[in-house]
Design a protein around this motif. Structure first.
Motif, PDB file in Angstrom:
ATOM      1  N   GLU B 200       0.834  -1.207   0.000  1.00 14.71           N
ATOM      2  CA  GLU B 200       0.000   0.000   0.000  1.00 14.71           C
ATOM      3  C   GLU B 200       0.870   1.258   0.000  1.00 14.71           C
ATOM      4  N   LEU B 204       1.000   4.261  -2.905  1.00 18.38           N
ATOM      5  CA  LEU B 204       0.855   5.691  -2.613  1.00 18.38           C
ATOM      6  C   LEU B 204       2.074   6.449  -3.134  1.00 18.38           C
ATOM      7  N   GLY B 207       2.008   7.189  -6.648  1.00 19.71           N
ATOM      8  CA  GLY B 207       1.064   8.180  -7.151  1.00 19.71           C
ATOM      9  C   GLY B 207      -0.409   7.904  -6.949  1.00 19.71           C
ATOM     10  N   ALA B 208      -0.760   6.798  -6.298  1.00 21.77           N
ATOM     11  CA  ALA B 208      -2.184   6.567  -6.025  1.00 21.77           C
ATOM     12  C   ALA B 208      -2.706   7.654  -5.090  1.00 21.77           C
ATOM     13  N   ASP B 209      -3.908   8.152  -5.356  1.00 25.27           N
ATOM     14  CA  ASP B 209      -4.525   9.100  -4.423  1.00 25.27           C
ATOM     15  C   ASP B 209      -4.883   8.400  -3.120  1.00 25.27           C
ATOM     16  N   ARG B 210      -5.335   7.183  -3.257  1.00 26.97           N
ATOM     17  CA  ARG B 210      -5.645   6.368  -2.093  1.00 26.97           C
ATOM     18  C   ARG B 210      -5.748   4.927  -2.537  1.00 26.97           C
ATOM     19  N   VAL B 211      -5.735   4.025  -1.577  1.00 32.42           N
ATOM     20  CA  VAL B 211      -5.784   2.587  -1.874  1.00 32.42           C
ATOM     21  C   VAL B 211      -6.908   2.005  -1.019  1.00 32.42           C
ATOM     22  N   PRO B 212      -8.153   2.259  -1.426  1.00 29.94           N
ATOM     23  CA  PRO B 212      -9.266   1.840  -0.566  1.00 29.94           C
ATOM     24  C   PRO B 212      -9.370   0.325  -0.436  1.00 29.94           C
TER      25      PRO B 212
END
Lengths: 386, 386
Positions: B200, B204, B207-212
């Motif tokens: 996770e 991030l 560049g992921a905004d979030r990892v729901p």
């Protein structure tokens, strides 16, 4: 000390027994639960799979005995690891009947004709199932009464056990180190979005299971709002920077924030922060068994506005299996506080038209008053001089 | 190339115009939307504040003209940055009337007496508002008809524009580097929970905004299920390790997984993986405009079971503003595929009783067939020999 994950089966049995006492008083023969927090509360079922809106999940709490899970097959192995033994499933999604017959049959077993099924229906709840299936369920059980749950889940979840408080304390401790080391993350020229990203990474590194909530803002006299995602705009000297985080450990949330100033604060900003801290302290001082959220609101609002009422909807709220949950610190909330309630105190000040500053700490009601869950910060704005 | 964030106002205007065409056909005078994905689809409103279950958010799509937002005051600044100009608000939470009067008044303006209000009600939907408020709303508007939305949101959201596909491709690219470097993260002796955490963090960082969403499992012949949170159990030599991730960029999800073997795979595991890849390819080969999810299911199931039907509920699904969304790759889904639909292909095999392996790739339907969104992997299980 790091708490153990999960709870003994007896914890869930106690929660259910307390629910059943209240159900009997309210004339409710079964509860129907559908949301992640309500389901976790009575079963211990925790999964990030709730992120998928495709499948409904049902838990039925009968008048006596353990809950019955009526869930998609994909969740059976995980539910089987909880204390729940009666697990009924179907291969979801099923376009003809996505569990409705299974659920209706289960409810019909535990609720007599004419009996009442309680479904959480009040503020801060929703029914996590398709409306069409809800109609079908009610048609199938047209000789049963569907009603509110009489606020039972709200009432029970509001008051935390010592073990729950330990988990919330642990969750609240996770971002603490990062809040202390913000000078490693934030400085003039760094994009706010990068600050958020670094903050979330640090919380995970420090042990958060996940960081579902992260918000904040930055600007010369505060920020426009507290729910916007971070933009790529660079921080500038003199900015006030706020980060507000909901980190989760073993299902339990923290929710608090910290404000920083990049360099030297203006007098307006310094004064606003001082007043926010005073308002937080006033809320803490008013917090004790028997006091009400309305009284906490009044105490905080007196510091913030002299008692004229802030424009904010509320000045804090419960925290637990949800980021925000009852009660709400607002004038209309007369819930008597009792030991074990975990609250955020969240005063807000408008510094200049359209710009606000918000502070947030967490407390727990004790037999004698309240304890801090977060380590409250002082009057002086935290400074990032990097 | 990294896509731009957001969409031009014209994108939302087009979406709404298409909805309004279908509304006219269906005899619906307004749509009432309440969930994060539906609200984002017509407004562009993106916030992590949905994590707070406290407040309801309403968007009304009238028969003509732009949507009207009826939302808590706390969201007004953010909504004002979208293309929505008609924003009506109230200081929520309000225990007496949490926006119901505001919403009822708005609906009464745009829907004549006797007119129909469409609310998404079918599979994979729910109504994100308190049931008690829903009843109050219907009482207030007892001379209007509340009906299903005729599947309008489902139909529109299922077919992605090129700009949406670009965002989904970008989201899918974010975990790709981490999947390639799993040998830096996973090895015998490392706890599965640590692997998840590192994964996770890497998403991030990339560049992921979030990892729901992040799930997976590990074990000698696969894993028991795919929705459990990671335990602290250490990986062992010979384990099959699977990570399945839903990373988000600018509101859009990816959803795919990768399997690894720590060391040398058993023949059973190697054969299962080979068959999963063949099944995925069979799904890809069957995917073209006019084909149906049922046909993709049949093609994949033929490889998996010889056509006897797998026990899995489905073998893939749509991906977009939600981790999972329509259509579903299962025998009952006869939705004609059209260019722009983004699907995951997600075959599953039981390796030994109670143990499964799941593979998942993402594709998009094109005028001629389909394209891969993820870079599909080959027959051989990825090996972690570290």
């Amino acid at each position: 000390m790091k708490p153990a994950r999960g709870f003994p089966d007896s914890t869930f049995a106690t929660r259910v027994a307390l629910a059943q006492e209240r159900m009997e008083t309210a004339g409710i023969e079964a509860l129907l639960l559908t949301t992640p927090a309500d389901v976790a509360y009575v079963t211990g079922f925790l999964t990030r799979f709730w992120e998928s809106p495709t499948r409904p999940w049902y838990v039925v709490v009968p008048a006596t005995g353990a809950p019955i899970a009526v869930i998609p097959e994909i969740g059976v192995p995980l539910m089987a690891r909880t204390w729940i033994e009666d697990i009924r499933s179907w291969p979801s999604p099923d376009y003809t009947d996505d569990g409705v017959t299974r659920l209706a049959g289960t409810l019909a077993e535990v609720v007599r004709a004419g009996g009442t099924i309680g479904v959480p229906s009040g503020h801060e709840t929703h029914l996590r199932m398709p409306l069409a299936d809800w109609r079908m369920l009610r048609d199938r059980l047209s000789d049963r009464v569907f009603s509110d749950d009489a606020g039972i889940l709200r009432a029970l979840r509001m008051v935390k056990s010592d073990a729950e408080i330990d988990k919330i304390r642990w969750a609240a401790g996770l971002p603490a180190g990062t809040f202390d080391r913000m000078d490693e993350i934030a400085a003039p020229g760094v994009a706010l979005s990068e600050v958020f990203r670094s903050f979330e990474i640090a919380c995970l590194r420090d042990g958060a299971d996940r960081v579902p909530y992260l918000a904040g803002g930055a600007g010369p006299d505060g920020y426009e709002d507290v729910i916007s995602p971070a933009t790529d705009a660079a921080l500038a000297a003199g900015d006030v920077l706020m980060l507000d985080t909901g980190a989760v450990w073993d299902g339990y949330f923290c929710d608090y924030d910290r404000n920083y100033v990049l360099g030297t604060p203006s007098r307006r900003v310094a004064d606003a922060h001082r007043r926010l801290i005073d308002a937080t302290q006033a809320g803490f001082d008013a917090a004790r068994p028997g006091a009400t959220p309305a009284e906490l609101f009044a105490a905080m609002d007196f510091v913030l506005t002299g008692g004229h009422g802030t424009g904010a909807g509320r000045l804090g709220h419960g925290v637990g299996l949800s980021l925000t949950e009852p009660p709400s610190i607002l004038p209309a909330d007369h819930t008597p506080l009792v030991p074990g309630m975990v609250l955020s105190l969240e005063p807000v000040i408008e510094t200049v038209p359209g710009r606000i500053m918000v502070h947030e700490e967490m407390i727990v009601i004790t037999p004698d008053g309240a304890d801090w869950i977060t380590a409250p910060i002082g009057h002086d704005l935290l400074r990032l001089d990097g």
